[in-house]
Design an enzyme around this catalytic site. Structure first.
Site, PDB file in Angstrom:
ATOM      1  N   GLU A 184       0.815  -1.212   0.000  1.00 20.50           N
ATOM      2  CA  GLU A 184       0.000   0.000   0.000  1.00 20.50           C
ATOM      3  C   GLU A 184       0.852   1.268   0.000  1.00 20.50           C
ATOM      4  O   GLU A 184       1.828   1.376   0.740  1.00 20.50           O
ATOM      5  CB  GLU A 184      -0.924   0.048   1.227  1.00 20.50           C
ATOM      6  CG  GLU A 184      -1.690   1.356   1.288  1.00 20.50           C
ATOM      7  CD  GLU A 184      -2.576   1.527   2.513  1.00 20.50           C
ATOM      8  OE1 GLU A 184      -2.522   0.678   3.424  1.00 20.50           O
ATOM      9  OE2 GLU A 184      -3.318   2.519   2.531  1.00 20.50           O
ATOM     10  N   ASP A 233       9.324   5.867  15.107  1.00 21.18           N
ATOM     11  CA  ASP A 233       9.158   7.287  14.822  1.00 21.18           C
ATOM     12  C   ASP A 233       9.545   8.049  16.085  1.00 21.18           C
ATOM     13  O   ASP A 233       8.962   7.845  17.139  1.00 21.18           O
ATOM     14  CB  ASP A 233       7.677   7.541  14.461  1.00 21.18           C
ATOM     15  CG  ASP A 233       7.420   8.988  14.099  1.00 21.18           C
ATOM     16  OD1 ASP A 233       8.394   9.770  14.031  1.00 21.18           O
ATOM     17  OD2 ASP A 233       6.254   9.345  13.887  1.00 21.18           O
ATOM     18  N   ASP A 255      10.160  11.885  17.598  1.00 22.34           N
ATOM     19  CA  ASP A 255       9.807  13.238  17.218  1.00 22.34           C
ATOM     20  C   ASP A 255      10.103  14.196  18.363  1.00 22.34           C
ATOM     21  O   ASP A 255       9.772  13.931  19.513  1.00 22.34           O
ATOM     22  CB  ASP A 255       8.303  13.246  16.915  1.00 22.34           C
ATOM     23  CG  ASP A 255       7.894  14.491  16.175  1.00 22.34           C
ATOM     24  OD1 ASP A 255       7.217  14.361  15.161  1.00 22.34           O
ATOM     25  OD2 ASP A 255       8.272  15.599  16.612  1.00 22.34           O
TER      26      ASP A 255
END
Lengths: 516, 427
Positions: free
Chosen positions: B71, B136, B138
């Site tokens: 995807e 991830d 951040d």
């Protein structure tokens, strides 16, 4: 299996005479006491057996679940469950006569599979079933003799290899760090500990040298990985002998999760008997967690106010309320208002302790309109809030008789923000603030208070609350026990349960004073 | 979030781009730059290394399911988000992106059928079967200890948190989990992504992905009961111990000297809240109220002094200090991004639409990544050469990625030959 069951038993050849002819001593089907339940049952059983076996197993699982939700340790749970297990679902050691062994194991096997059918239908049922079954598996594993444990473990195909001496030396420090806690608790079971009451680092390190370590790909022990209870190196988890139960229990529970999902998918295509559907439905309905439904009056919206609690005297009962409700009462008095979540939580609780609809409206009206900050006019109250409180009592809208919230419901709602007071203080208050509130309840700043704070931090809110109840009511509990009265010491699962228990103690401790 | 209000103030009173807000350290691009549609068009046409990304996700030269059933999601300028795109080869991949002109595209999981055909099958079939393991990190998650910047802005001082996070996570992924195929990517503004492509991790189910990220998540970000302490078990687990060794020497410089997070009135409460003894924390709060503006270093010493003077017994101060080092500097991970297989993450070499920076991959084992010099923006690139990436500062990043992907594909082919004959049990 289930297609076969539906046929009538009467007059069928294989049910005439000896039901299990040809299978009597067939223990080869069940070589071990413990089972991973990999093979579904194939023989026929009667509808009656179907139902009673399932119910027997269900009783065992319910007891386990009740222990789990009361925060019992594994040891406590074992001692509570074992007698029930012995009665309903025994699995005797291999020395017994084999035909009865066969029957025991068969019942265990079939009842497990019947309950799979009943509990595969929703995510919630599945996860609870897996949790309880896994605990049962653990309890039973502990019952096996060392020889049996070894045989059973060998029968499970897992890619573990023993850690070489060279590697053990190389990773000695790391292995010790990871198994320190487990070894410590193992040593605390020993006679030596009973005498000395402490475990030294030397003992732990010495014990470690006697234990075998195995290594296997980390994927096999996700629980040990996520809790950092295993040493990881280059993709291998290093697992101590004492952690093998955790490993196979994980394997068992994973396997069961998969199987239940498969069962659920297959369910619509199973040619289920009409007679089985109600049985299965009843089984899964019976599988409710321990609910508290004992609360007194107020349930009938317009009913008699038999509890004796009314708008005027309710403040006398604040000290019987759990901390969550005390905080709501306090917030209400301070602001002459409560936000929606708080109104719901408190008004249903008050309904549960026996404040009827009329008195409740009076109470809320007084609180909201009394002079002070945040106070409102009677007109505003009637316009904006009256409906809300009447609704809680089932007098408006859908006329639903709402139940007072239990801890689970309270914990599932969004946490309060700064100007709100609802929720569970053990979850929502910061340590310092909680400690302050608890001291207001009369707790002394000592290690026991620390324990409550620690429990809250670990997320064991109900256990923390139960502990507070015990600390606050210590004298009353002692007095009741002295009188030989029954005192319920199970875990608090409902604010109204806390209240009722506190009232019970009030009343009975008073009797003692009057009599003595 | 505590930061949202202060961030709003900064933005409303200032017209400079967030990246250069209150940073005393050398700031990146001083002129605000936002890429135009023409910039995107040119970049997608001439710069984006489609072939490399294809190989990275396909694990083989010829298109196979790893790519064709993968995807991709597009985000458009309008804010529209389009999921379930899939492509049968590099050419289609490139053509679609050049034509669609998304402001960025994200990479998701491999499904049992091509995601673009999902409507032709039952929903139950659209369960992801494979995905890289991603992390991830951040800087916005560090706002409670950052004072140099907040929200979307970053500077050299706070980037140090990311550098530490990379060190700690990289070590654990390689040494503990034994992963070899991992690449770090700058997220374009204030964080980094890590993509792990080892076969063994690509086939992992969600509970096992969760186990990895929880192992790494020493701070237990998810747990709500964790507002005050983290209470690490002693002795420390080898991973915790190793992380501590990495963090220990940085605490004085990064936290006490540079960030100085507890100096101001509205912040020192944070420190007090972390103290597990009510008596001690009240006394300290009182003291700090009377002595406003004392430095974090001085407050840090106060904790020690008061602890000794008040003869506090309820906790061990040395343990507490160690835990504070974790609490302030240990990597803060987004657990859900790593756990969920359906989660998508921005592809390497995308342009961050807010900054115009290219999301370049980097190798921390070669050199610590510096987002202020090593993440070129589109305007820089186009000044160097309008059409040929080989003449621009993107060259190094593309070559680094190509070398990484080359190794990945070669090893994958080898491993595949080994695992194909026996049927592998999948997780």
């Amino acid at each position: 299996m289930f297609r076969k069951v539906k046929r009538r038993v009467d007059g069928r050849r294989n049910f005439d005479g000896d039901i299990s002819k040809g299978f009597v001593d067939d223990l080869t089907r069940y070589p071990h006491r413990l089972s991973f339940y990999r093979m579904p049952p194939l023989e026929e059983i009667t509808l009656e057996e179907f139902e009673t076996w399932a119910i027997d197993r269900l009783k065992v699982l319910l007891e386990i679940e009740s222990c789990q939700s009361r925060g019992k340790s594994f040891k406590e749970m074992s001692s509570i469950v074992l007698p029930i297990l012995d009665k309903l679902l025994p699995l005797n050691p291999p020395s017994k006569e084999s035909s009865s062994l066969y029957q025991e194991r068969k019942k265990d096997h079939y009842s497990h599979f019947i309950l799979r059918l009943a509990f595969c239908r929703s995510e919630e049922l599945r996860s609870r079933f897996v949790k309880a079954e896994t605990a049962l598996f653990r309890i039973r594993y502990q019952l096996l003799s060392l020889q049996e444990q070894r045989e059973f473990v060998d029968s499970i195909d897992l890619p573990w290899e023993e850690v070489s001496d060279e590697e053990r030396d190389r990773f000695r420090d790391q292995l010790l760090r990871c198994s320190y806690g487990s070894i410590r608790s193992a040593l605390m079971q020993t006679v030596e500990y009973q005498r000395t009451q402490h475990v030294t680092d030397e003992q732990i390190s010495g014990y470690m040298d006697t234990v075998k370590f195995y290594r296997l790909p980390f994927e096999y022990v996700p629980e040990l990985v996520s809790t950092r209870q295993t040493f990881l190196h280059k993709g291998y988890a290093y697992v101590g002998e004492f952690q093998r139960l955790s490993l196979i229990a994980t394997e068992f529970s994973n396997f069961l999760v998969q199987q239940l999902q498969a069962t659920m998918r297959a369910l619509p295509t199973l040619d289920e008997d009409d007679r089985l559907v109600p049985v299965l439905n009843n089984l899964s309905k019976g599988y409710v967690s321990i609910d508290y439904n004992g609360y007194g009056g107020g349930e009938d919206s317009e009913g008699e106010n038999s509890s004796g609690i009314n708008a005027e005297n309710i403040s006398q009962f604040v000290s019987d309320m759990p901390l969550c409700m005390q905080r709501l009462m306090e917030g209400l008095q301070m602001n002459h208002h409560l936000r929606y979540g708080g109104r719901q939580e408190l008004s249903l609780f008050l309904k549960g302790i026996g404040l009827n609809a009329e008195e409740a409206l009076k109470f809320w009206q007084q609180q909201f309109t009394a002079a002070g900050p945040g106070s409102m006019t009677m007109e505003k109250f009637n316009k904006e809030y009256r409906y809300n409180f009447r609704h809680s009592y089932g007098l408006e809208g859908g006329h639903i008789r709402y139940k007072p919230w239990d801890c689970r419901t309270i914990l599932s709602k969004p946490a309060p923000n700064k100007s709100e007071f609802h929720g569970c203080p053990y979850r929502d208050l910061r340590r310092g603030e909680l400690s302050f509130q608890l001291q207001k309840l009369g707790l002394v700043d000592d290690t026991r208070l620390g324990e409550v704070l620690d429990l809250s931090e670990k997320g064991e809110y109900q256990t923390a609350c139960t502990k507070v109840f015990e600390l606050v009511n210590r004298d009353k509990i002692d007095s009741c026990l002295k009188q030989g009265l029954k005192v319920d010491e199970s875990s608090i699962v409902h604010p109204n349960q806390y209240f009722d228990r506190s009232r019970y103690l009030d009343q009975h401790a008073e009797i003692e004073r009057a009599g003595g | 979030m505590d930061s949202s209000t202060s961030e709003g103030v900064v933005e409303s009173t200032s017209t400079v781009p967030p990246a250069s807000a209150p940073a005393p350290a050398p700031a990146p691009a001083a002129t605000p730059y936002k890429p135009s549609s023409a910039d995107f068009a040119n970049y997608y046409e001439n710069f984006m290394p489609y072939k490399s990304i294809f190989l990275w996700l396909n694990h083989s030269q010829a298109p196979q399911e790893d790519f064709t059933k993968r995807e991709f999601a597009f985000e458009y300028k309008s804010g529209a988000y389009q999921r379930y795109n899939s492509f049968s080869n590099v050419q289609e991949f490139k053509n679609t992106i050049v034509k669609a002109q998304p402001v960025r595209f994200e990479v998701g999981a491999v499904y049992p059928i091509e995601p673009k055909l999902r409507k032709s099958v039952s929903k139950n079939l659209m369960k992801p079967v494979m995905k890289e393991f991603v992390l991830d990190i951040d800087l916005t998650d560090y706002d409670d200890v950052r004072t140099c910047c907040s929200g979307t802005s970053i500077c050299r001082k706070c980037w140090k948190f990311i550098t530490l996070a990379i060190k700690i996570v990289d070590a654990a992924l390689r040494e503990d989990f034994g992963f070899e195929k991992l690449i770090w990517v700058f997220s374009g503004r204030r964080g980094v992504h890590c993509w792990v492509s080892d076969y063994r991790v690509r086939i992992l189910d969600e509970p096992r992905r969760r186990a990895i990220v929880e192992y790494l998540d020493v701070l237990n970000v998810k747990s709500k009961g964790n507002k005050n302490g983290i209470s690490l078990r002693k002795p420390y687990h080898p991973h915790v111990e190793r992380s501590f060794e990495i963090l220990r020497d940085e605490f004085v410089d990064i936290i006490l000297r540079e960030q100085d997070p507890w100096r101001l009135d509205d912040r020192y409460q944070d420190l007090a809240k972390c103290i597990p003894d009510y008596r001690l924390s009240s006394a300290l709060l009182k003291h700090w109220k009377e002595d406003p503006g004392s430095s974090s270093a001085s407050k840090w010493r106060d904790v020690d002094t008061f602890y000794q003077n008040m003869k506090v017994k309820s906790f061990d101060i040395q343990d507490w200090k160690r835990e504070m080092i974790f609490k302030t500097m240990y990597p803060r991970l987004d657990v859900e991004v790593s756990r969920q297989m359906i989660h998508l993450l921005k592809s390497p070499f995308c342009i961050h639409p807010g900054t115009g920076n290219v999301c370049v991959p980097f190798d921390p084992s070669v050199k610590e990544f510096d987002p202020f010099t090593e993440a070129p923006s589109l305007s820089t690139l186009f000044n160097e050469d309008e059409t040929n990436w080989e003449n621009t500062s993107l060259k190094g990043s593309i070559e680094l990625f190509n070398r990484y992907v080359d190794g990945l594909v070669k090893d994958e082919v080898k491993e595949k030959r080994e695992r194909e004959p026996v049927s592998e049990e999948s997780w």
